[in-house]
Motif scaffolding. Structure first.
Motif, PDB file in Angstrom:
ATOM      1  N   ALA A   1       1.212  -0.959  -0.351  1.00 19.24           N
ATOM      2  CA  ALA A   1      -0.086  -0.428  -0.083  1.00 19.24           C
ATOM      3  C   ALA A   1       0.932   0.791  -0.352  1.00 19.24           C
ATOM      4  CB  ALA A   1      -1.375  -0.148   1.325  1.00 19.24           C
ATOM      5  N   GLY A   2       0.828   2.256  -0.976  1.00 17.72           N
ATOM      6  CA  GLY A   2       1.369   3.167  -1.092  1.00 17.72           C
ATOM      7  C   GLY A   2       1.249   3.545  -0.018  1.00 17.72           C
ATOM      8  N   THR A   3       2.003   5.245  -0.178  1.00 15.17           N
ATOM      9  CA  THR A   3       1.785   6.372   0.942  1.00 15.17           C
ATOM     10  C   THR A   3       1.045   6.894   0.053  1.00 15.17           C
ATOM     11  OG1 THR A   3       4.698   6.586   0.633  1.00 15.17           O
ATOM     12  CG2 THR A   3       3.334   8.031   1.875  1.00 15.17           C
ATOM     13  N   GLY A   4       0.395   7.600   1.309  1.00 10.43           N
ATOM     14  CA  GLY A   4      -0.993   8.135   1.926  1.00 10.43           C
ATOM     15  C   GLY A   4      -2.461   7.046   1.116  1.00 10.43           C
ATOM     16  N   VAL A   5      -1.864   5.709   1.021  1.00  9.23           N
ATOM     17  CA  VAL A   5      -3.277   5.455   1.098  1.00  9.23           C
ATOM     18  C   VAL A   5      -4.212   5.213   2.204  1.00  9.23           C
ATOM     19  CG1 VAL A   5      -4.032   2.120   1.027  1.00  9.23           C
ATOM     20  CG2 VAL A   5      -2.286   3.620  -0.818  1.00  9.23           C
ATOM     21  N   GLY A   6      -3.923   5.244   3.730  1.00  9.57           N
ATOM     22  CA  GLY A   6      -4.097   4.824   4.800  1.00  9.57           C
ATOM     23  C   GLY A   6      -4.578   3.790   5.221  1.00  9.57           C
ATOM     24  N   LYS A   7      -3.266   2.892   4.901  1.00  9.47           N
ATOM     25  CA  LYS A   7      -3.592   1.270   5.257  1.00  9.47           C
ATOM     26  C   LYS A   7      -4.044   1.244   6.900  1.00  9.47           C
ATOM     27  CE  LYS A   7       1.662   0.108   6.408  1.00  9.47           C
ATOM     28  NZ  LYS A   7       1.965   1.848   6.413  1.00  9.47           N
ATOM     29  N   SER A   8      -3.413   1.796   7.980  1.00  9.82           N
ATOM     30  CA  SER A   8      -3.884   2.233   9.060  1.00  9.82           C
ATOM     31  C   SER A   8      -5.659   1.815   9.295  1.00  9.82           C
ATOM     32  CB  SER A   8      -3.237   3.205  10.292  1.00  9.82           C
ATOM     33  OG  SER A   8      -1.669   3.058  10.098  1.00  9.82           O
TER      34      SER A   8
END
Length: 816
Positions: free
Chosen positions: A169-176
């Motif tokens: 998941a790329g930066t900014g996807v919001g994986k948390s």
């Protein structure tokens, strides 16, 4: 009993067919039952003779019920059957015997009915973060992130279908949110604990203090989440009390010790991180909690125990937030006999989410390595016996008052002295062998050079063996009434640690018999405690697993119901192959693996420039260092500071910093260098000062989160290939070459790609960020393998031109 009471008709039909195909002989099946207790499917594990069949152990592990037929129609169990039944009870499995017509069944052992699982509805779960959902109603600026929604759905699938999910998941996807919301819902609906494992303290704190409370608000679900740290992070009240008896032994640290005593009286957590200062290791390791020194229910301070408080909190938590190291400590305990159904370091769990998963190979390698140094040995010996100004102290002195062993303190003095002499000799010999080298590995071609080291290691092993034997004899001669004395528990703890060191010494001496390990030596330098003192240099001896993939598969992926691995950097080029192989996921059945790529929503195409000067000398050129010193300075000035410069060598960093520093200051740019301050304060200064420049290496390639204009340029000096003389890397490379592979393409390049991607990812930390990534290593364009680097990062504006053009482009691109 009528078989229809225990089997569905389709299962009975299938079993009759299996018996017919086995010519009426015995057949062994592994059966799956539903929540009603009926067997809904069977798998043939073995076919035998008229009166016996083998139990397929590999298949039986996954079964709810073990079944076989008796062709005679006589269904009472034989002695052999009863042995199988006994094993089945230990694993909570059922054991049935049927006739050849599968019309009658004899239930030898009742199975445990599987808990009914409430699966996640992907669409309903995704709605929480979609347009019109709860998250969208919290902010007027909400924008649905398609990649985040799709990632969340994939994680739901991994939970529902008990899969191993690997998701980039790329930066900014919001994986948390993408993993927290499914984890929370699953934990609440199914009364199952989910472990979230991360690589950094910062992320753990963010999860506990910000993301989890926010996810609760989004879902409306109240859950209990607990941050669990390793017990060495907590003060032990018993050890603190015992240490107070010998307060004068802390020398110049008595003031620090007294502060900790006062703090412990009122601290709600007992965690070192809650102290207002960082205590020296010499103090903290005397008073912190240790698993092998814990007296448990026998401890007089059990009601005040901070570790027990945390464990009690964790025992009924829905989510446990841990770091990778602590998780592997728990996994090791389970692999060594605790099992997966009982509490170990953590309460039992069946589902794990690895965030920052790109680092789990390094974390596992570090955890499963064993080390030995003269400081480590001397510390344990001094705990047992030490003399100072004609005074003797230590646990052996305390044991002398309660043990019936006679006249052992004189022997202890001699044995302790011998250990100190031999470990000192080992360190001296090892430093002589290393010479100017910082590290070395012991292997067939150079083993003769290490004869003196291994002989000294054998003498140390023998000396420690004599000492531990004496301690055991003293402990054996203590009455049962005194065996709960603190000095007994502390002595046993030291004994176990010395036994581990004896074992490591033996492994080193017999290194050729341990082909699955790497044996290596490394010089370690410690800065002086006081100004004017010299640096301390000593040798660390380490045994490291050659390959952690089998351990990971056996300890994590095979026994867990589902594991989710997510990070911004898991692929090399366009595939996950390298990472799957290094971590052991490739051992998992393909139909249980689930992968996905979720691109960053950030506008890289418009907001980022990726530049490579085409006239830079190659890194192997003698001119390269001069070139980077001149070019870095010009690029920094063109950007007005606000630059992170990433090196692969500290020497190159130091020379470059010294060459640029004065001119940066003259240009009004704040010059910062890794090592000038601790990491947190250094990053805060870099973040707060928009003109600053940070020269860094190694760990700063990841974990640097500086959004906004303070970081508008990342300069990557060289492609981050592993140091070719790193002992573990070299051993792993040789293993690949021996089987006919290419260590460069299978290990060097993929490893460098993942680290490069981490460095590249420092630039854009939010959607409005804007900047340049410049790589001064033109191999990334001109060498064939460079494509693996360039295709691994998001599409941006790209420039491959002269240094002059590049500097001009940087100036214009950032001049907004």
């Amino acid at each position: 009993m009528d078989a229809h009471d225990r089997f569905t008709q389709s299962t009975i039909t299938a079993m009759r067919r299996d018996i017919e195909q086995a010519h009426g002989n015995e057949v062994f099946w592994a059966g799956t039952i539903n929540s009603d207790g009926r067997i809904i499917s069977v798998t043939v594990g073995a076919r035998g003779q008229a009166d016996e069949v083998v139990v397929n152990q590999a298949l039986s592990h996954e079964a709810h019920v073990l079944i076989h037929n008796h062709p005679s129609g006589y269904l009472e169990p034989s002695d052999a059957d009863m042995n199988v039944a006994m094993s089945a009870t230990e694993t909570s499995q059922g054991f049935y015997i049927v006739n050849n017509d599968v019309s009658e069944v004899y239930v030898v052992v009742e199975p445990v009915k599987p808990k009914e699982i409430k699966k996640l509805d992907e669409e309903e779960t995704a709605f929480f973060i979609s347009n019109g959902g709860p998250l969208s109603r919290q902010s007027s600026h909400f924008e649905e992130r398609k990649s985040q929604v799709e990632l969340l759905k994939k994680i739901c699938t991994a939970f529902n279908e008990s899969k191993i999910g690997v998701f980039e998941a790329g930066t900014g996807v919001g994986k948390s949110y993408a993993y927290l919301i499914p984890s929370m819902l699953w934990a609440v609906d199914n009364h199952e604990r989910v472990v979230i494992s991360t690589g950094t303290i910062n992320l753990q704190q963010q999860l506990i203090e910000k993301d989890i409370p926010a996810a609760q608000e989004i879902t409306g679900k109240k859950i209990k989440a607990v941050l669990v740290k390793g017990r060495q992070n907590y003060v032990c009240m018993r050890r603190l009390s015992d240490a107070a008896m010998e307060r004068d032994l802390f020398n110049e640290d008595t003031e620090v010790f007294d502060k900790i005593v006062d703090w412990a009286k009122t601290s709600p957590t007992g965690s070192k991180s809650d102290l207002s200062f960082l205590p020296p290791d010499s103090v903290w390791t005397r008073i912190n909690s240790e698993s092998d020194g814990c007296m448990g229910g026998r401890c007089r301070f059990r009601e005040q125990c901070f570790v027990m408080k945390v464990r009690k909190e964790a025992s009924d938590a829905n989510l446990l937030v841990v770091n990778h190291h602590l998780l592997f400590a728990d996994i090791e305990s389970r692999m060594n006999g605790v099992g997966y159904e009982d509490a170990a370091v953590l309460p039992p769990y069946k589902r794990i989410v690895f965030d920052e998963a790109h680092g789990i190979e390094d974390s596992a390698t570090s955890f499963f390595s064993e080390t030995l140094t003269n400081f480590k040995i001397n510390k344990q010996i001094n705990l047992m016996y030490r003399s100072r100004r004609s005074n003797i102290a230590g646990f052996l002195v305390q044991l002398a008052t309660i043990s019936t062993s006679e006249d052992f303190l004189g022997k202890a003095s001699e044995a302790a002295g011998l250990i100190k002499d031999t470990v000192s000799e080992l360190d001296i010999v090892a430093q002589e062998i290393l010479g100017n080298e910082s590290s070395a590995r012991i292997y067939a071609e150079n083993a003769s050079s290490f004869v003196t080291v291994l002989n000294a290691m054998e003498r140390l092993r023998s000396a420690m063996g004599t000492f531990t034997g004496m301690v055991r004899e003293v402990l054996e001669n203590i009455s049962d009434d005194d065996k709960d004395m603190p000095c007994v528990w502390e002595s046993k703890m030291v004994l176990r640690r010395l036994d581990e060191s004896v074992k490591l010494c033996k492994h080193f001496v017999d290194w050729s018999e341990h082909g699955d390990s790497v044996f290596w030596l490394q010089k370690v330098r410690l800065p002086p405690k006081k100004q004017g003192d010299e640096w301390t240099t000593f040798v660390q001896f380490t045994e490291t697993p050659l390959d952690i993939a089998p351990l990971m598969n056996m300890g994590v992926f095979e026994p867990m119901s589902s594991v989710v691995c997510t990070s911004a950097t898991l692929r090399t080029g366009t595939t996950f192959n390298y990472w799957l192989k290094r971590t052991g996921i490739n051992f998992v059945e393909e139909d249980r693996q689930c992968t996905g790529v979720f691109d960053s929503p950030f506008p890289y195409k418009t907001n980022a420039l990726f530049a490579v000067p085409n006239d830079a000398p190659f890194p192997s050129s003698p001119q390269f260092q001069n070139y980077i010193e001149n070019t870095i300075l010009r690029m920094i000035i063109a950007a007005g500071g606000r630059t992170l410069v990433l090196f692969t060598s500290y020497d190159s960093l130091r020379h470059s910093f010294n060459a640029c520093r004065l001119q940066m200051i003259d240009a009004g740019i704040t010059a910062l260098k890794q090592g000038d301050d601790d990491r947190f304060r250094l990053l805060e200064r870099f973040k707060d000062d928009r003109t600053s420049v940070l020269f860094a290496t190694d760990s700063y390639w990841e974990g640097v989160d500086v959004p906004g204009e303070s970081l508008s340029q990342v300069i990557i000096v060289k492609l981050p290939f592993a140091v070719p003389n790193d002992p573990v890397f070299t051993a792993r490379s040789e293993a690949i070459e021996k089987r006919g592979g290419s260590s460069f393409m299978e290990l060097s390049v993929p490893g460098a790609v993942i680290k490069f991607r981490q460095g590249f990812g420092r630039l854009m930390r939010r959607s409005t960020d804007y900047g340049v990534v410049t790589v001064l290593d033109r191999r990334i364009v001109e060498n064939k393998y460079g494509r693996q680097f360039t295709t691994s990062v998001p599409m941006t504006k790209r420039l491959y031109s002269s240094t002059e053009d590049t500097i001009s482009a940087i100036r214009h691109f950032l001049d907004r």
